[in-house]
Write a protein that holds these residues in place. Structure first.
Motif, PDB file in Angstrom:
ATOM      1  N   SER A 251       1.122   8.015  -4.769  1.00 24.39           N
ATOM      2  CA  SER A 251      -0.157   9.096  -4.811  1.00 24.39           C
ATOM      3  C   SER A 251      -1.088   8.608  -4.125  1.00 24.39           C
ATOM      4  CB  SER A 251      -0.650   9.460  -6.273  1.00 24.39           C
ATOM      5  OG  SER A 251      -1.144   7.814  -7.144  1.00 24.39           O
ATOM      6  N   GLU A 252      -1.459   7.527  -3.647  1.00 23.74           N
ATOM      7  CA  GLU A 252      -2.615   7.200  -2.669  1.00 23.74           C
ATOM      8  C   GLU A 252      -2.293   7.599  -1.389  1.00 23.74           C
ATOM      9  OE1 GLU A 252      -2.975   2.857  -2.891  1.00 23.74           O
ATOM     10  OE2 GLU A 252      -3.550   2.605  -4.890  1.00 23.74           O
ATOM     11  N   TYR A 253      -1.215   7.954  -0.863  1.00 23.50           N
ATOM     12  CA  TYR A 253      -1.064   8.571   0.559  1.00 23.50           C
ATOM     13  C   TYR A 253      -0.395  10.018   0.590  1.00 23.50           C
ATOM     14  CZ  TYR A 253      -0.413   8.167   5.594  1.00 23.50           C
ATOM     15  OH  TYR A 253      -0.482   8.492   6.808  1.00 23.50           O
ATOM     16  N   HIS A 254      -0.917  10.663   1.325  1.00 18.91           N
ATOM     17  CA  HIS A 254       0.101  11.984   1.377  1.00 18.91           C
ATOM     18  C   HIS A 254       0.746  11.993   2.991  1.00 18.91           C
ATOM     19  CE1 HIS A 254      -1.231  13.713  -2.348  1.00 18.91           C
ATOM     20  NE2 HIS A 254      -2.648  13.229  -1.965  1.00 18.91           N
TER      21      HIS A 254
ATOM     22  N   LYS B 107       2.343   3.282  -5.931  1.00 17.81           N
ATOM     23  CA  LYS B 107       1.073   3.992  -5.250  1.00 17.81           C
ATOM     24  C   LYS B 107       1.525   5.078  -4.292  1.00 17.81           C
ATOM     25  CE  LYS B 107      -1.095  -0.541  -5.359  1.00 17.81           C
ATOM     26  NZ  LYS B 107      -0.084  -1.376  -5.736  1.00 17.81           N
TER      27      LYS B 107
ATOM     28  N   PRO C  12       0.708  -1.131  -0.071  1.00 16.01           N
ATOM     29  CA  PRO C  12      -0.201   0.094  -0.055  1.00 16.01           C
ATOM     30  C   PRO C  12       0.758   1.211   0.044  1.00 16.01           C
ATOM     31  CG  PRO C  12       0.035  -1.128   2.177  1.00 16.01           C
ATOM     32  CD  PRO C  12       0.643  -1.885   1.570  1.00 16.01           C
ATOM     33  N   GLY C  13       0.214   2.396  -0.542  1.00 16.19           N
ATOM     34  CA  GLY C  13       0.953   3.669  -0.590  1.00 16.19           C
ATOM     35  C   GLY C  13       1.615   4.048   0.579  1.00 16.19           C
TER      36      GLY C  13
ATOM     37  N   ASP D 225      -4.750   2.853   8.228  1.00 13.95           N
ATOM     38  CA  ASP D 225      -4.187   3.444   6.935  1.00 13.95           C
ATOM     39  C   ASP D 225      -3.663   4.969   7.496  1.00 13.95           C
ATOM     40  OD1 ASP D 225      -6.661   4.369   7.014  1.00 13.95           O
ATOM     41  OD2 ASP D 225      -6.793   4.461   4.983  1.00 13.95           O
TER      42      ASP D 225
END
Length: 265
Positions: free
Chosen positions: A145-148, A143, A50-51, A230
């Motif tokens: 871009s899935e998490y900042h 990924k 995952p990001g 997350d």
């Protein structure tokens, strides 16, 4: 204030070509670029994660290296390089004979050392964010871009900066009083190794030892998870950071008293 600003400006002109100044730029650039290459070259390995986990893996290359040896050693070197300019040119007496108070000279030198350390940590933050997002564009399967993680990275590097303040004050005073390279650098290196050993072995009083505080800050940075899996929060103001700031203030003012009463050669 005018004397302080003049002294601060002169520090920039005296050190702008030194390794101490350029180290604050080269060090974050080199380490972050290394992290970029490491993640890019192993993108297949991280593609299924995952990001958030990819961001953590990427940023921990910088955080892990700075939280162990590099941040304390760099802080020691910055404190030494700022004062070594005067030792090398034998200009302490000339500097303190100027119509500027010793407080302005002493404070400006310390503030400039702090500025270099802050610039280094700020560049680490910006470069980690920039290279991470660049990896997300070049390798969409990672990924990113899935998490900042911008806020968390800023908090962590800010915490590292605060955790190094005790070291900065101690080494600044030592390098001001001792003109040779071995004494302040040697003592600082031995203290850093000792601090790493104490923090690594989870000694319960390690947070009281300034040179162990950067690693202790890394180990105590994540708050207890209460929200979704997350999401996580950074605990900036932990006991190691408070102790670092207290030591920094005490040693800073003690150093000024020593400088006021002692003839600096």
């Amino acid at each position: 204030m005018k004397g302080f600003l003049l002294s601060f400006g002169s520090e920039f002109y005296k050190t702008r070509k030194t390794l101490g100044f350029w180290g604050s730029i080269i060090l974050p650039l080199a380490i972050t670029l290394l992290a970029f290459v490491a993640i890019y070259s192993k993108s297949d390995h991280f593609a299924n994660k995952p990001g958030m986990m990819v961001w953590i893996q990427f940023s921990m290359i910088s955080l892990g290296s700075m939280g162990t040896l590099l941040l304390p050693i760099y802080t020691i070197f910055v404190a030494y390089s700022v004062n070594n300019v005067e030792h090398k040119a034998d200009t302490w007496k000339t500097l303190f004979s100027l119509p500027i108070s010793r407080w302005a000279v002493y404070g400006a030198k310390y503030a400039y050392a702090f500025f270099l350390l802050t610039m280094c940590m700020a560049l680490f933050t910006l470069l980690n964010i920039g290279f991470g997002n660049l990896l997300g564009v070049i390798k969409p399967e990672l990924k990113f871009s899935e998490y900042h993680m911008e806020l968390q990275l800023a908090q962590v590097f800010f915490k590292l900066l605060l955790s190094a303040m005790g070291i900065l004050s101690i080494q600044f005073l030592l390098s001001l009083l001792w003109s040779d390279f071995l004494k302040p650098m040697g003592l600082g290196f031995v203290a850093t190794v000792t601090g790493v050993i104490l923090a690594t072995n989870d000694w319960k009083y390690a947070y009281l030892f300034p040179y162990a505080q950067p690693m202790a800050a890394i180990k105590s940075m994540i708050k207890h998870q209460r929200g979704p899996a997350d999401h996580f929060e950074i605990n900036v103001f932990t006991q190691d950071v408070y102790v670092s700031l207290i030591i920094a203030v005490i040693v800073f003012f003690a150093g000024y008293v020593i400088v006021q009463k002692r003839s600096v050669k």
